[in-house]
Motif scaffolding. Sequence first.
Motif, PDB file in Angstrom:
ATOM      1  N   GLU A 249       9.594  13.447  11.673  1.00 49.57           N
ATOM      2  CA  GLU A 249       8.132  13.062  11.858  1.00 49.57           C
ATOM      3  C   GLU A 249       7.367  14.131  11.168  1.00 49.57           C
ATOM      4  OE1 GLU A 249      10.302  13.347  14.262  1.00 49.57           O
ATOM      5  OE2 GLU A 249      10.222  12.097  15.893  1.00 49.57           O
TER       6      GLU A 249
ATOM      7  N   THR B 167       0.940   9.914   5.020  1.00 48.59           N
ATOM      8  CA  THR B 167      -0.254   9.295   5.444  1.00 48.59           C
ATOM      9  C   THR B 167      -1.253   8.950   4.547  1.00 48.59           C
ATOM     10  OG1 THR B 167       0.014  10.587   7.644  1.00 48.59           O
ATOM     11  CG2 THR B 167      -2.226   9.384   7.094  1.00 48.59           C
TER      12      THR B 167
ATOM     13  N   ASN C 108       3.018  -2.817   5.959  1.00 49.40           N
ATOM     14  CA  ASN C 108       2.965  -2.948   7.293  1.00 49.40           C
ATOM     15  C   ASN C 108       4.536  -2.518   7.918  1.00 49.40           C
ATOM     16  OD1 ASN C 108       0.150  -3.538   7.166  1.00 49.40           O
ATOM     17  ND2 ASN C 108       0.556  -5.669   7.531  1.00 49.40           N
TER      18      ASN C 108
ATOM     19  N   ALA D 281       4.838   1.292   7.279  1.00 47.23           N
ATOM     20  CA  ALA D 281       3.874   2.027   7.983  1.00 47.23           C
ATOM     21  C   ALA D 281       4.481   2.058   9.733  1.00 47.23           C
ATOM     22  CB  ALA D 281       2.570   1.325   8.227  1.00 47.23           C
ATOM     23  N   ASP D 282       5.132   0.918   9.877  1.00 48.32           N
ATOM     24  CA  ASP D 282       5.945   0.786  11.286  1.00 48.32           C
ATOM     25  C   ASP D 282       7.151   1.744  11.615  1.00 48.32           C
ATOM     26  OD1 ASP D 282       3.920  -0.990  12.540  1.00 48.32           O
ATOM     27  OD2 ASP D 282       5.150  -2.757  11.816  1.00 48.32           O
TER      28      ASP D 282
ATOM     29  N   ARG E 182       6.018   5.322  11.749  1.00 49.97           N
ATOM     30  CA  ARG E 182       5.425   5.663  12.965  1.00 49.97           C
ATOM     31  C   ARG E 182       6.562   5.848  13.793  1.00 49.97           C
ATOM     32  NH1 ARG E 182       0.957   2.246  11.566  1.00 49.97           N
ATOM     33  NH2 ARG E 182       2.159   0.314  12.331  1.00 49.97           N
ATOM     34  N   ALA E 183       7.526   4.948  13.964  1.00 54.49           N
ATOM     35  CA  ALA E 183       8.629   5.000  14.687  1.00 54.49           C
ATOM     36  C   ALA E 183       9.459   6.405  14.507  1.00 54.49           C
ATOM     37  CB  ALA E 183       9.703   3.970  14.468  1.00 54.49           C
ATOM     38  N   GLY E 184       9.375   7.009  13.258  1.00 53.91           N
ATOM     39  CA  GLY E 184       9.909   8.340  13.054  1.00 53.91           C
ATOM     40  C   GLY E 184      11.742   8.175  13.168  1.00 53.91           C
TER      41      GLY E 184
END
Length: 472
Positions: A71, A78, A115, A118-119, A122-124
Amino acid sequence: MNVANTNIRHDLRTPVNHIIGYAEMVQEDLEDAGIDGGSGQQLSALVQKAHELLEQVNRIRTPEEGGPPLEDQFAEWTDVLSDLTRLHSDVRAAVPEAGAGSLHGDLDKIGDAINHLADMVRAGSRTRLADPDPGPEASGPGDATGASSDAPPGEAPEDAPRILVVDDNRSNLEILARRLEREGYRVSAVTSGFHALARLGDETFDLILLDVVMPDMDGQEVLDRVRRKYGPTELPVIMVTGLYNSDSIVQALNAGANDYVTKPVDFPVALARIRTHLQLGELARDLAAANERLFRYSYMDGLTAIPNRRHFDEHYAREWDRARRESLPIAVVLMDIDYFKPFNDYYGHEAGDRVLKEVGRALDATPRRSSDLVARYGGEEFVAVLPGAEQSDARDFAERLRASVEALELEHSQSGAAAHVTLSVGVAGERPVTGGDEADDRRRQLLLRADEALYEAKEGGRNQVRCAPDPA
C-alpha cells in the motif's frame, strides 16, 4: 525466486503492457488514416507515462523480499495513474467519431487496462484481481473448445510465413497477432501450451512466439516438447517473457529457444528478431537442399541418374565389413552391354547415351531389397551388390536384370547376340571371414571373380548369366 512475488509483478505488468501495446497500435492507425488533431502527441505522452509506471512495477519489493507494505509503494503511483487517465481522455476527445475505424475500440481497451490497473493498486496486497479478459481456460490436452483461435485473416498471401503465438492472455494475443498481420504474416493464436502442441500436431508453422508464464503448462515445458520433434532451425521459438531475471532467459536459451523478447514487447525489436530467425530458417532449408543436390552430384551418375561408381565403392565396402562382422554372405553382379562400341559407331554417341539411360532405368526399376544397390560402374558397365545374398540368389536376381534389359527391345542391328540390346552378366559371392588388409584384398578379389564370370558369359555367346566358381 519467490513465485508469489514474481506473480504480483507479473499481474501488475500485464495491464501496463496492454496500455503500451494498444496505444502503439492506435498511433500506427492514426498515421495510416492521416488523423492527428494533437492525438499523436498525447498518445506518445501516454506511452511514456506507461513506461515510467512499468519501471516502478519492476522496482517493487514485496514485504517477503524486505520491502515496505505494498500500500505504501502504491501510494507513489497516484499521480501517474491520474496522468494516464487524463491523457486517455484527451486522446478520446481528439479522435473524431467518424472515419476512425477500430480506433475507438482500441482506445476503450486502453481505458479498461488503466481501470484494471487502478483497481489492482487500490486492492493493494489484499488480493490478486483476475485479468478482465483472460480468455477461456485450457483444462487439458484433449479439451480444445474455445482455447485456440486464428487471428483475423488479413491480406497475407498463402506463401507468407506462418507464426503461432501462444499466450494465456487474449489481449496479449490480439496485440501481437494484429501487429504481425500488418507486416504480412499469417498468424494463429492459442491460449495454452496444450493447444499449441495440438496445433503443431495438425499444422505447419515457420516460427513460434511463446509466452513463458502460463497456467497448467508453462512456456518452458512447451519448448521442451517442441524441441523433441523440431530442431532450432526447423522451427524457431522466440520466448516472450515478463521475468526480469537472467536465470529464466538462460534456462530457455539452454533448452533450445532461439531468442527472447521482454514485455512490453518492443515491436520493432521483436519484428527484427522474427525476420532474422525466419531468414536463418530459410537459409538452413536452402543449405539442406544444396547438400542434397551435392549428394546427388557426388553419388549419382549424371547420365543415367542411378548411383555412380563412388556410391557403389563406399556402399560395397560398408556392406562387406558388415557381412564379415555378422558372418553373412554377400554377392556382386557385373553387367556389360553387348557390342556397345559397334552400336555407338553405327547409331552415334547420342543414340548410345539414350541406350545407357534406358538400360540404367530398367536395371534400377527391377524389384530388389532395400539393401541391394545397382549402379553404373563406368562406360557401358553396370554393377550390383547384394548384401546377405547367397550366390544362387544373386544368380536369380542377375537373370531378372538381364531379362529386364532384353524386354526393352532396343534395336541393335550391329549385335552378334540378338537384334536388340542385351546384357552379359557375371556373378560372384562368398561369406567374408577375414579382417584387416586381407579383407580388403578379398573384397577386390570378389569383384575380379565376378569380372571373370562376365568374361565367360561373353565368350559363351553373350546375353547370358554366368557364375564364378566357389572361392578357394
